[in-house]
Write an enzyme that holds these catalytic residues in place. Sequence first.
Site, PDB file in Angstrom:
ATOM      1  N   LYS A 192       0.844  -1.205   0.000  1.00 42.31           N
ATOM      2  CA  LYS A 192       0.000   0.000   0.000  1.00 42.31           C
ATOM      3  C   LYS A 192       0.881   1.257   0.000  1.00 42.31           C
ATOM      4  O   LYS A 192       2.093   1.177   0.241  1.00 42.31           O
ATOM      5  CB  LYS A 192      -0.901  -0.011   1.234  1.00 42.31           C
TER       6      LYS A 192
ATOM      7  N   ARG B   2     -11.009   0.183  15.292  1.00 41.46           N
ATOM      8  CA  ARG B   2     -11.012   0.772  13.950  1.00 41.46           C
ATOM      9  C   ARG B   2     -12.055  -0.009  13.159  1.00 41.46           C
ATOM     10  O   ARG B   2     -13.139  -0.245  13.692  1.00 41.46           O
ATOM     11  CB  ARG B   2      -9.595   0.684  13.371  1.00 41.46           C
TER      12      ARG B   2
ATOM     13  N   HIS C  97      -6.060  -6.867  13.600  1.00 44.58           N
ATOM     14  CA  HIS C  97      -4.853  -6.040  13.516  1.00 44.58           C
ATOM     15  C   HIS C  97      -4.405  -5.616  14.909  1.00 44.58           C
ATOM     16  O   HIS C  97      -5.227  -5.236  15.737  1.00 44.58           O
ATOM     17  CB  HIS C  97      -5.154  -4.804  12.654  1.00 44.58           C
TER      18      HIS C  97
ATOM     19  N   ARG D  50       1.678 -10.400   7.529  1.00 44.39           N
ATOM     20  CA  ARG D  50       1.471  -9.245   6.640  1.00 44.39           C
ATOM     21  C   ARG D  50       2.574  -8.203   6.833  1.00 44.39           C
ATOM     22  O   ARG D  50       2.341  -7.141   7.398  1.00 44.39           O
ATOM     23  CB  ARG D  50       0.116  -8.593   6.959  1.00 44.39           C
TER      24      ARG D  50
ATOM     25  N   TYR E 118      14.585  31.021   6.868  1.00 45.18           N
ATOM     26  CA  TYR E 118      13.377  31.629   7.454  1.00 45.18           C
ATOM     27  C   TYR E 118      13.441  31.639   8.982  1.00 45.18           C
ATOM     28  O   TYR E 118      13.852  30.653   9.601  1.00 45.18           O
ATOM     29  CB  TYR E 118      12.136  30.820   7.053  1.00 45.18           C
TER      30      TYR E 118
ATOM     31  N   CYS F 131      13.388  24.645   3.998  1.00 39.66           N
ATOM     32  CA  CYS F 131      12.417  25.405   3.199  1.00 39.66           C
ATOM     33  C   CYS F 131      11.579  24.432   2.368  1.00 39.66           C
ATOM     34  O   CYS F 131      11.797  23.231   2.390  1.00 39.66           O
ATOM     35  CB  CYS F 131      13.129  26.377   2.268  1.00 39.66           C
ATOM     36  N   MET F 132      10.637  24.972   1.602  1.00 40.27           N
ATOM     37  CA  MET F 132       9.796  24.095   0.779  1.00 40.27           C
ATOM     38  C   MET F 132      10.632  23.317  -0.244  1.00 40.27           C
ATOM     39  O   MET F 132      10.402  22.134  -0.470  1.00 40.27           O
ATOM     40  CB  MET F 132       8.720  24.913   0.062  1.00 40.27           C
ATOM     41  N   ASP F 133      11.634  24.002  -0.825  1.00 42.64           N
ATOM     42  CA  ASP F 133      12.389  23.399  -1.929  1.00 42.64           C
ATOM     43  C   ASP F 133      13.894  23.382  -1.716  1.00 42.64           C
ATOM     44  O   ASP F 133      14.623  22.915  -2.586  1.00 42.64           O
ATOM     45  CB  ASP F 133      12.105  24.161  -3.235  1.00 42.64           C
TER      46      ASP F 133
END
Length: 372
Positions: free
Chosen positions: A38, A136, A165, A221, A265, A312-314
């Site tokens: 998954k 769950r 589970h 699993r 930042y 930072c983001m990038d």
Amino acid sequence: MSDTQRPTWCDIDLTALENNYKAIQAHVGNTQVMPIVKADAYGHGITQVATRLEELNAPCLGVAYVEEGVTLRKAGITTPIHVLGGAVERQIPLFIEHDLIFTAPSVDKLRQINEAAETAKTKATVHLKIDTGMERIGVHHYNADTLFEAALQCPAVKVEGVFTHFASADEPQLEFARLQLERFLEALEFYPQHSLPYPTRHIANSAAIAALPEAHLDLVRPGLLLYGVAPTTETTQTIALQPVLSWRSEVIYFKVVEAGNPVSYGSTWAPQASTRVVTLPVGYADGYRRALSNKAQVIIDDELHNVVGRVCMDQTMIDIKDSSAYNGDEVILIGSSDAHQITVEDLARWSETIPYEILTAITARVPRRWHT
Ligand SMILES: *Cc1c(COP(=O)(O)O)cnc(C)c1O
């Protein structure tokens, strides 16, 4: 890398994946192994990973969502695929169309599956989901008989398995895990009491595969273990695993930062003396989490260096002190050099999360290179 020259990428070692699969199989003996693929195979590429596992004759593959099963079928995977999560009624025909194994977590859903299979003039393969303490999806263990009995009244449903589970098999105290196992086995007594053979019984995730051999039952699993990452510190001692994913970037800029001048930042870090700082083209939008700011280390030229200032983001900055580094030099974010190693577990510890979240957070913007 065919489609991109991006200087930040993940290498996926499919031979390591194969070795881990075989090590898990050896560890559990005669128990079947259903590899869990998954979430894009925990960031490793669902199609590439499933293809390798199919070549190894894995008896079935586990995914969370029906969409993931459809992706695998469209990629030509023919191995049985069990969808572990819940689904809404309108998705039921997709399972039938693509020959996917259902999870039936309630009597209602079971009857919907039965009806859909009858309409399609076919038989649906299901695994019944029992809740033994996770709260769950699944029928409570103390009501499991209602689900088992309902299944006997569903002629278009074939009950292939029954599963539950663990909520805390990755903790040092295993009392609750043992209680869940006990509740599960007690619920399953329904079958011998009705002179019926047991369906395939399964409960063990990675942590339980390593720590709780009595929970292996008929099928295990493994997710995280397959990718060579340990859910607990004890795990690696019982099963020899190899990390499958490594993450690299390259130096893209070099500058000298003078004493007292803050980096990035929020001005959260400044050098006490003039120092050398390089910039990497990777950031939190790639999954290099902002929580790693001023915490993580990277390897450049077989030396460890600190991430400084906010991620930072990038882009991310590294203090290389008086070392030298040039544009294009390789930087290891996850992986090993001769003398050093940075693991998924390290990144999880530095950013106060779990290895699962580190792996699945590496975004699609980071190209993957698969090595067979
Ligand atoms: C994701 C998942 C697993 C695999 O868990 P790991 O801890 O990665 O081994 C097993 N079973 C179910 C039901 C899951 O959703």
